[in-house]
Motif scaffolding. Structure first.
Motif, PDB file in Angstrom:
ATOM      1  N   VAL B  17       0.878  -1.174   0.000  1.00 28.24           N
ATOM      2  CA  VAL B  17       0.000   0.000   0.000  1.00 28.24           C
ATOM      3  C   VAL B  17       0.914   1.221   0.000  1.00 28.24           C
ATOM      4  O   VAL B  17       1.579   1.498   0.997  1.00 28.24           O
ATOM      5  CB  VAL B  17      -0.922   0.010   1.229  1.00 28.24           C
ATOM      6  N   PHE B  19       1.325   4.941   0.076  1.00 26.93           N
ATOM      7  CA  PHE B  19       0.628   6.182   0.393  1.00 26.93           C
ATOM      8  C   PHE B  19       1.466   7.369  -0.064  1.00 26.93           C
ATOM      9  O   PHE B  19       2.702   7.362   0.065  1.00 26.93           O
ATOM     10  CB  PHE B  19       0.439   6.321   1.909  1.00 26.93           C
ATOM     11  N   THR B  20       0.770   8.374  -0.544  1.00 24.88           N
ATOM     12  CA  THR B  20       1.453   9.619  -0.854  1.00 24.88           C
ATOM     13  C   THR B  20       0.461  10.765  -0.671  1.00 24.88           C
ATOM     14  O   THR B  20      -0.743  10.533  -0.487  1.00 24.88           O
ATOM     15  CB  THR B  20       2.036   9.599  -2.282  1.00 24.88           C
ATOM     16  N   LEU B  26      -4.718  12.623   0.407  1.00 25.26           N
ATOM     17  CA  LEU B  26      -4.048  11.348   0.663  1.00 25.26           C
ATOM     18  C   LEU B  26      -4.421  10.363  -0.432  1.00 25.26           C
ATOM     19  O   LEU B  26      -5.604  10.086  -0.653  1.00 25.26           O
ATOM     20  CB  LEU B  26      -4.465  10.791   2.032  1.00 25.26           C
ATOM     21  N   LYS B  27      -3.407   9.841  -1.101  1.00 18.41           N
ATOM     22  CA  LYS B  27      -3.659   8.938  -2.228  1.00 18.41           C
ATOM     23  C   LYS B  27      -2.868   7.651  -2.083  1.00 18.41           C
ATOM     24  O   LYS B  27      -1.885   7.595  -1.339  1.00 18.41           O
ATOM     25  CB  LYS B  27      -3.269   9.624  -3.547  1.00 18.41           C
ATOM     26  N   ILE B  28      -3.309   6.644  -2.813  1.00 16.71           N
ATOM     27  CA  ILE B  28      -2.549   5.396  -2.890  1.00 16.71           C
ATOM     28  C   ILE B  28      -2.396   4.994  -4.343  1.00 16.71           C
ATOM     29  O   ILE B  28      -3.202   5.357  -5.199  1.00 16.71           O
ATOM     30  CB  ILE B  28      -3.222   4.243  -2.124  1.00 16.71           C
ATOM     31  N   TYR B  97       3.222  -1.378   3.898  1.00 22.55           N
ATOM     32  CA  TYR B  97       2.844  -0.052   3.430  1.00 22.55           C
ATOM     33  C   TYR B  97       4.106   0.780   3.278  1.00 22.55           C
ATOM     34  O   TYR B  97       5.105   0.557   3.973  1.00 22.55           O
ATOM     35  CB  TYR B  97       1.830   0.644   4.351  1.00 22.55           C
ATOM     36  N   LEU B  99       5.520   4.950   2.567  1.00 22.55           N
ATOM     37  CA  LEU B  99       5.187   6.380   2.621  1.00 22.55           C
ATOM     38  C   LEU B  99       6.196   7.116   1.760  1.00 22.55           C
ATOM     39  O   LEU B  99       7.392   7.097   2.055  1.00 22.55           O
ATOM     40  CB  LEU B  99       5.259   6.883   4.070  1.00 22.55           C
ATOM     41  N   MET B 121      -7.916   8.479  -1.456  1.00 26.05           N
ATOM     42  CA  MET B 121      -8.548   7.553  -0.521  1.00 26.05           C
ATOM     43  C   MET B 121     -10.046   7.819  -0.425  1.00 26.05           C
ATOM     44  O   MET B 121     -10.798   6.972   0.050  1.00 26.05           O
ATOM     45  CB  MET B 121      -7.918   7.698   0.862  1.00 26.05           C
ATOM     46  N   LEU B 139      -4.346   1.729   6.467  1.00 30.89           N
ATOM     47  CA  LEU B 139      -4.662   3.080   6.931  1.00 30.89           C
ATOM     48  C   LEU B 139      -4.741   3.119   8.452  1.00 30.89           C
ATOM     49  O   LEU B 139      -4.215   4.040   9.091  1.00 30.89           O
ATOM     50  CB  LEU B 139      -5.973   3.559   6.311  1.00 30.89           C
ATOM     51  N   LEU B 155       6.275  11.954   4.131  1.00 32.34           N
ATOM     52  CA  LEU B 155       5.321  12.258   3.062  1.00 32.34           C
ATOM     53  C   LEU B 155       5.455  13.668   2.534  1.00 32.34           C
ATOM     54  O   LEU B 155       4.591  14.147   1.802  1.00 32.34           O
ATOM     55  CB  LEU B 155       3.893  12.021   3.579  1.00 32.34           C
ATOM     56  N   ILE B 172      -4.207  12.248   6.954  1.00 35.19           N
ATOM     57  CA  ILE B 172      -4.117  10.868   7.456  1.00 35.19           C
ATOM     58  C   ILE B 172      -5.182  10.613   8.513  1.00 35.19           C
ATOM     59  O   ILE B 172      -5.845   9.576   8.512  1.00 35.19           O
ATOM     60  CB  ILE B 172      -2.704  10.587   8.003  1.00 35.19           C
TER      61      ILE B 172
END
Lengths: 221, 221
Positions: B17, B19-20, B26-28, B97, B99, B121, B139, B155, B172
DNA sequence: GCAAAAGTGTTTGAGGTACACCCATGC
DNA sequence: GCATGGGTGTACCTCAAACACTTTTGC
């Protein structure tokens, strides 16, 4: 040799770190291996995941096989899969920890174990393969979670004294706590209630007994 | 069919996963599957663990294949192995995950992907198999860890404004935070320092730029 | 009566939360 | 000059930590 694949597949096991409190001491269950590899060495209980069985179900099955317990606090905390952790083949293990009051354990040496018994966390034998690392991570996880007060309730009988409950916290964290602060906090949380009963044990004032207020906090009892 | 075993073996994959934060959101990263099963559906990037490769190494390899990133915050958070989560065969996945600041991502659709891109998200497509559950757990894990201030630093670019850092926390957690309290706390932690520079962007007062004080807090930059 | 664990309150400090106004810039 | 986000301080409250003596029992 009926099971063939286009690409090599690892084997997958579950291993379980079973924590309990006995003789005012934090202990874990270890089995002494009866077969190679690691014959004669102590190891975490565990075994192979069946092909049509979920990881959690496999953990429950192993837990029951080793301890007779079919209801307990059980949580996954990591996967360990270094390629050379087992000399037979590639084995990836999914690690769980369980919290069980000592009096509920009926320890059985399973099929390929010579022996099985509790060891104090302060007096561990040499362990097979990467089990020291797995054990360390399990303890870290429990220490992180001990602030959730239902954790300590898992390690105590259905009726307990506040001093017993305090000892569970102390043994897990490896530090000593202030009695007044501990009681104040625990009672303020409103998770335990007095049973009205008292326990007399020795030449001192009897201790009041408590139980978890919400049975759902200790679902496996 | 060269690989045979006495007992059936599952396949093992890693899924990541990623995340950015992009466009203050917040996106994946998701890939659109190019082959069956789940052809056309969106899924978490991932792939099979090689037989002589550690789990962590497999996660790094997949991360690099999908994003070009070879250094990032990457942490395992669970194993998922329900027997019918894949129609081909039993597949157990170890989930990680990552970051990563958006500007470091070079998103590539790997071999069996039709497409790959970031999704908010708050606006996710339908996901394959148990990936919604895996994502939810990822998450939750990040939310639990956001109190550790080095998480948000992962991030954000090497130089950032305190407002940007605050936004990371807010996205987040999904809540809004008080500006004064956030700054007070962040500066008191003494993990960031002013670069002396300012960023002008728009018709308002320029914002001071900060960087992580200890480069070890953001080792992968 | 004495040893041993049970039981009981108050004070202090740190940190979190709530809250409102001026500042520097672009247009 | 006005809209926009940047930047700042104080008061209150909650919770954790420190700390010592009395009570009840068995012997």
């Amino acid at each position: 040799m009926p099971y063939t694949y286009d690409y090599p597949h690892p084997a997958v096991t579950v291993d379980i770190v079973i924590f309990t409190i006995e003789d005012d001491d934090l202990k874990i269950l270890l089995i002494q291996r009866g077969n190679e590899p690691f014959k004669g060495k102590w190891a975490l209980p565990g075994g192979f995941v069946e092909i049509d069985e979920s990881l959690r179900r496999a953990a429950w099955r192993e837990l029951k096989e080793e301890t007779g317990v079919n209801a307990a606090f059980l949580e996954q905390f990591g996967a360990f899969g270094h390629p050379d952790r087992d000399p037979r083949e590639r084995i990836i293990t999914i690690a769980y920890y369980a919290l069980i009051p000592a009096e509920r354990l009926e320890i059985k040496a399973d099929s390929d174990a010579q022996d099985a018994r509790l060891f104090s966390m302060n007096d561990l034998p040499e362990l097979a393969t990467d089990h020291p690392k797995i054990l360390r991570r399990a303890l870290e996880r429990v220490q992180e979670k001990i602030d959730d007060p239902v954790i300590a309730l898992q390690l105590v009988p259905a009726e307990f004294t506040l001093t017993e409950l305090q000892r569970v916290h102390e043994r897990i964290l490896g530090i000593s706590l202030d009695k007044r602060n501990f009681r104040k906090k625990m009672l303020a949380l409103d998770l335990v209630e007095s049973t009205g009963g008292k326990r007399r044990d020795g030449r001192h004032r009897p201790a009041s007994l408590y139980r978890a207020k919400d049975p759902a906090d200790v679902p496996y009892r």
